[in-house]
Design a protein around this motif. Structure first.
Motif, mmCIF file in Angstrom:
data_model
loop_
_atom_site.group_PDB
_atom_site.id
_atom_site.type_symbol
_atom_site.label_atom_id
_atom_site.label_comp_id
_atom_site.label_asym_id
_atom_site.label_seq_id
_atom_site.Cartn_x
_atom_site.Cartn_y
_atom_site.Cartn_z
ATOM 1 N N PHE A 1 0.824 -1.210 0.000
ATOM 2 C CA PHE A 1 0.000 0.000 0.000
ATOM 3 C C PHE A 1 0.856 1.256 0.000
ATOM 4 C CE2 PHE A 1 -2.491 3.379 1.926
ATOM 5 C CZ PHE A 1 -3.670 3.294 1.206
ATOM 6 N N ASP A 2 0.462 2.253 -0.802
ATOM 7 C CA ASP A 2 1.126 3.551 -0.818
ATOM 8 C C ASP A 2 0.111 4.616 -1.190
ATOM 9 O OD1 ASP A 2 3.212 5.301 -0.420
ATOM 10 O OD2 ASP A 2 4.333 4.700 -2.188
ATOM 11 N N ILE A 3 0.425 5.864 -0.866
ATOM 12 C CA ILE A 3 -0.439 6.972 -1.261
ATOM 13 C C ILE A 3 0.363 8.028 -2.009
ATOM 14 C CG2 ILE A 3 -2.082 6.614 0.614
ATOM 15 C CD1 ILE A 3 -0.859 9.114 1.992
ATOM 16 N N HIS A 4 -0.366 8.812 -2.796
ATOM 17 C CA HIS A 4 0.203 9.899 -3.586
ATOM 18 C C HIS A 4 -0.764 11.073 -3.463
ATOM 19 C CE1 HIS A 4 2.655 6.671 -5.334
ATOM 20 N NE2 HIS A 4 1.513 6.004 -5.323
ATOM 21 N N LEU A 5 -0.315 12.143 -2.819
ATOM 22 C CA LEU A 5 -1.181 13.306 -2.595
ATOM 23 C C LEU A 5 -1.445 14.012 -3.918
ATOM 24 C CD1 LEU A 5 0.504 14.703 0.640
ATOM 25 C CD2 LEU A 5 -1.501 13.223 0.460
ATOM 26 N N LEU A 6 -2.709 14.221 -4.237
ATOM 27 C CA LEU A 6 -3.102 14.938 -5.447
ATOM 28 C C LEU A 6 -3.435 16.390 -5.132
ATOM 29 C CD1 LEU A 6 -5.387 12.190 -7.020
ATOM 30 C CD2 LEU A 6 -2.982 12.662 -7.528
ATOM 31 N N SER A 7 -4.024 16.605 -3.962
ATOM 32 C CA SER A 7 -4.332 17.935 -3.453
ATOM 33 C C SER A 7 -4.580 17.784 -1.958
ATOM 34 C CB SER A 7 -5.556 18.526 -4.156
ATOM 35 O OG SER A 7 -6.735 17.854 -3.746
ATOM 36 N N GLN A 8 -5.001 18.868 -1.332
ATOM 37 C CA GLN A 8 -5.253 18.816 0.108
ATOM 38 C C GLN A 8 -6.419 17.887 0.448
ATOM 39 O OE1 GLN A 8 -5.888 22.717 1.715
ATOM 40 N NE2 GLN A 8 -4.685 22.232 3.520
ATOM 41 N N ASP A 9 -7.344 17.709 -0.495
ATOM 42 C CA ASP A 9 -8.517 16.887 -0.212
ATOM 43 C C ASP A 9 -8.725 15.765 -1.219
ATOM 44 O OD1 ASP A 9 -9.221 18.465 -2.325
ATOM 45 O OD2 ASP A 9 -11.079 19.204 -1.452
ATOM 46 N N ALA A 10 -7.646 15.353 -1.886
ATOM 47 C CA ALA A 10 -7.716 14.217 -2.825
ATOM 48 C C ALA A 10 -6.405 13.440 -2.785
ATOM 49 C CB ALA A 10 -7.992 14.699 -4.242
ATOM 50 N N VAL A 11 -6.530 12.108 -2.692
ATOM 51 C CA VAL A 11 -5.357 11.243 -2.583
ATOM 52 C C VAL A 11 -5.546 10.028 -3.484
ATOM 53 C CG1 VAL A 11 -3.995 9.779 -1.015
ATOM 54 C CG2 VAL A 11 -4.955 11.936 -0.183
ATOM 55 N N LEU A 12 -4.480 9.659 -4.189
ATOM 56 C CA LEU A 12 -4.436 8.427 -4.966
ATOM 57 C C LEU A 12 -3.781 7.364 -4.100
ATOM 58 C CD1 LEU A 12 -4.531 6.789 -7.681
ATOM 59 C CD2 LEU A 12 -2.229 7.706 -8.108
ATOM 60 N N SER A 13 -4.450 6.225 -3.947
ATOM 61 C CA SER A 13 -3.810 5.104 -3.255
ATOM 62 C C SER A 13 -3.547 4.003 -4.276
ATOM 63 C CB SER A 13 -4.672 4.585 -2.101
ATOM 64 O OG SER A 13 -5.892 4.065 -2.562
ATOM 65 N N THR A 14 -2.423 3.316 -4.107
ATOM 66 C CA THR A 14 -2.052 2.208 -4.987
ATOM 67 C C THR A 14 -1.648 1.023 -4.122
ATOM 68 O OG1 THR A 14 0.235 3.005 -5.144
ATOM 69 C CG2 THR A 14 -1.283 3.707 -6.881
ATOM 70 N N TYR A 15 -1.985 -0.182 -4.598
ATOM 71 C CA TYR A 15 -1.685 -1.376 -3.820
ATOM 72 C C TYR A 15 -1.974 -2.617 -4.655
ATOM 73 C CZ TYR A 15 -6.743 -0.999 -3.012
ATOM 74 O OH TYR A 15 -8.103 -0.880 -3.173
ATOM 75 N N ARG A 16 -1.704 -3.773 -4.072
ATOM 76 C CA ARG A 16 -2.011 -5.067 -4.681
ATOM 77 C C ARG A 16 -3.014 -5.793 -3.804
ATOM 78 N NH1 ARG A 16 1.766 -7.034 -8.404
ATOM 79 N NH2 ARG A 16 3.524 -5.649 -8.686
ATOM 80 N N VAL A 17 -3.889 -6.557 -4.442
ATOM 81 C CA VAL A 17 -4.815 -7.406 -3.706
ATOM 82 C C VAL A 17 -4.646 -8.828 -4.192
ATOM 83 C CG1 VAL A 17 -7.251 -8.020 -3.407
ATOM 84 C CG2 VAL A 17 -6.516 -5.653 -3.125
ATOM 85 N N ARG A 18 -4.496 -9.731 -3.237
ATOM 86 C CA ARG A 18 -4.463 -11.168 -3.523
ATOM 87 C C ARG A 18 -5.868 -11.702 -3.250
ATOM 88 N NH1 ARG A 18 -2.428 -15.198 -6.510
ATOM 89 N NH2 ARG A 18 -2.843 -17.143 -5.457
ATOM 90 N N ASP A 19 -6.465 -12.289 -4.265
ATOM 91 C CA ASP A 19 -7.802 -12.869 -4.173
ATOM 92 C C ASP A 19 -7.638 -14.380 -4.095
ATOM 93 O OD1 ASP A 19 -10.324 -13.964 -4.685
ATOM 94 O OD2 ASP A 19 -10.890 -12.344 -6.059
#
Length: 123
Positions: A69-87
């Motif tokens: 899991f990681d995050i990337h700030l887009l603005s003060q009130d918007a964030v992009l999160s990226t990660y992997r999910v194992r199903d």
């Protein structure tokens, strides 16, 4: 802990929450988590909207786990999160991205996308 670290922990907790059966099967909980204008591009290529997710019975319940899991700030009130999910149910792994918006005093999921990938997790 700094503010970005706290935000990362909070958003990871929110992402993990909607992988849990008790949230996925609760229309009420999903309604709170998803923004009114939420949409998703599923790993199948199908586009889903909030109304598709919060219907009777919620989402399909599967055995899911979140990694990298990681995050990337887009603005003060918007964030992009990226990660992997194992199903474990489908025996597949997906790369995931979400955009979270801070609205009315809370973070809500605005956009989500999943892309099937080859697994490189140590299981």
């Amino acid at each position: 802990m700094n503010t970005e670290t706290n935000l990362k922990l909070l958003l990871q907790e929110l992402e993990e929450s909607h992988l849990k059966p008790e949230i996925r099967s609760s229309s009420k909980k999903l309604n709170e988590l998803l923004a009114d204008d939420f949409f998703e591009i599923g790993s199948s290529g199908t586009v889903f909207y909030k109304k598709d997710c919060v219907g009777e019975g919620g989402l399909e319940v599967r055995e899911l786990s979140l990694h990298d899991f990681d995050i990337h700030l887009l603005s003060q009130d918007a964030v992009l999160s990226t990660y992997r999910v194992r199903d474990e149910t489908r025996k597949q792994e997906t790369l995931r991205s979400s955009i979270w918006k801070y609205t009315n005093g809370r973070w809500q999921l605005f956009f989500h996308q999943g892309t099937v990938t080859k697994s490189n997790l140590q299981l």
